[in-house]
Design a protein around this motif. Structure first.
Motif: not given
Length: 463
Positions: A365-374
């Motif tokens: 949710r914080a990164a958004g659809p174009d962000g990255t989550v690792t």
């Protein structure tokens, strides 16, 4: 063991658990200006000092007045005795009738000194030198005087030294000043000690109340044996705690009922959407299935909140880390997995999946659809560390540690995910912390003990 209940907690250890190791030093950490004991002692000292000063000043004034009266009476008695002796005998100045330390002179009607005691013989046959003065210096001594008419002989002058009176007055004033200097310190120390004894029960109760664990049953505050104002205050607090606990129980019961009513329809909806997604491959159905997953985990979070930590049970299993990775990849698509996923984890798989999934969902949710989550997994001999890093704006600085409290959110979510995730981590014997990464984005670290830390026989028995 799977489904093993946590050990019962007795009333004694539970109350002992209410205090942290540093609770005994709580009162020492209270600044003196914020201490009720100090304010009471200071007020007591100020009032006592004022009262003591008034009483002492009154007593000293009365004492000096009495001494003054006695001195005047003594002087007048000496003068009357000498006047009577002189009038009756016609002489005898300086003899026994004058008394020790008494000065006398006879002044004729023309104002000449005709007779004087030995210390005043220099004034004989000279005009009377003191006029109407009541105090005169003689041989560096202050002398108070009185006069008596002795008929045709003239006037009898009598003087009495004030040395003893002056010394007594100075001693009384010195004692008064010493008392005003010493009394405040003595009164303050006494008031502090009395306040410490009188408020000991209230201080102990305040320490207990400050460390009450809201996730456990609210323990009653101990009541002092004496039924005074402190006893009434603590009794009122105990009644308030009972009402709070009762209200919390009703709220949890209502929350549990609501979650239970939502659970069955959500389960049916989730299964239906998954089946439809498998048949049609429609992306809209896939997104609806993900929403159903989100609602399912939200109801699980609410159920965990309603039950409370002590009522939850962990079903321990030893699973490959790859199994957990597969669950998380399906629940939160688009996650980048790094680290050591070829190890094993001793955990409750459902609960640990719920905790890590909550972190990944918040990160997405914080990164958004174009962000990255690792998501990175690191293993040591002591523990396993899950690190979730996103490319979002980071943690809100105004929330601080409140980010882990229920219903506190900085990303528009329900505010339960982080609270439940930390609770699950601590139930496993680990912890959850969060911060903003130096290069941007939020960074959450969840730890659980490594399997090697447990007792091997117990682990094998659980398996």
């Amino acid at each position: 063991m799977p489904g093993q209940a946590p050990p019962a907690v007795s009333a004694g250890p539970r109350r002992a658990a209410l205090l942290t190791p540093g609770a005994g030093l709580y009162s020492a950490r209270v600044a003196w200006r914020h201490s009720l004991r100090f304010r009471l002692a200071l007020t007591y000292s100020a009032l006592s000092l004022a009262l003591l000063a008034l009483i002492t000043l009154g007593m000293v004034t009365l004492l000096l007045s009495r001494m003054e009266q006695q001195f005047e009476a003594r002087l007048n008695d000496r003068a009357a005795t000498l006047a009577e002796a002189f009038s009756n005998t016609g002489g005898g100045l300086g003899r026994t009738a004058s008394g020790t330390g008494t000065y006398t002179m006879l002044i004729d009607p023309q104002g000449q000194v005709t007779i004087a005691s030995p210390a005043l013989r220099d004034y004989v046959d000279t005009p009377y030198p003191f006029g109407k003065l009541r105090r005169v210096p003689i041989q560096d001594t202050s002398v108070r005087t009185a006069t008596r008419d002795v008929g045709n002989f003239g006037t009898l002058w009598v003087g009495l030294p004030e040395d003893d009176l002056i010394a007594a007055r100075q001693s009384a004033l010195a004692a008064l000043l010493l008392g005003l200097v010493v009394a405040p310190l003595a009164l303050l120390l006494t008031g502090w000690w009395v306040g410490r004894r009188a408020l000991a029960g209230l201080e102990h109760a305040a320490n207990l109340a400050d460390h009450l664990d809201p996730t456990r049953s609210l323990a009653a505050l101990p009541l002092p044996p004496q039924e005074d104002e402190v006893h009434r205050l603590l009794a009122a607090l105990n009644r308030l705690l009972v009402r709070i606990e009762s209200q919390q129980a009703r709220e949890k019961q209502l929350l549990g009922q609501i979650v239970h009513e939502l659970g069955a329809p959500l389960t049916v909806l989730k299964a239906t959407l998954q089946s439809a997604e498998a048949r049609t491959g429609d992306p809209e159905v896939a997104r609806a299935a993900l929403v159903a997953d989100e609602l399912t985990f939200t109801t699980q979070d609410l159920m965990q909140l309603a039950r409370g930590q002590l009522e939850l049970k962990l079903a321990w299993h030893y699973i490959p880390a790859g199994t957990l990775r597969g669950r998380l990849d399906r629940l939160v698509p688009g996650t980048t997995f790094t680290g050591e996923w070829n190890t094993g984890i001793l955990c409750d798989p459902d609960r640990l999946t719920q905790a890590v999934r909550n972190l990944l969902a918040n990160a997405r949710r914080a990164a958004g659809p174009d962000g990255t989550v690792t998501l990175n997994l690191h293993e040591t001999a002591e523990q396993l560390t899950f690190t979730v890093h996103d490319s979002g704006p980071g943690l809100p600085s105004e929330l601080g540690g409140q980010i882990f409290e229920p219903f506190v959110s900085g990303s528009g979510s329900s505010g339960l995910g982080l609270s439940v995730a930390r609770q699950i981590a601590r139930m496993h014997g680990g912890d959850l912390t969060g911060t903003t990464h130096p290069q941007g984005g939020a960074l959450f670290t969840l730890t659980v003990p490594g399997a090697a830390l447990g007792d091997e026989d117990d682990d094998l028995h659980d398996l």
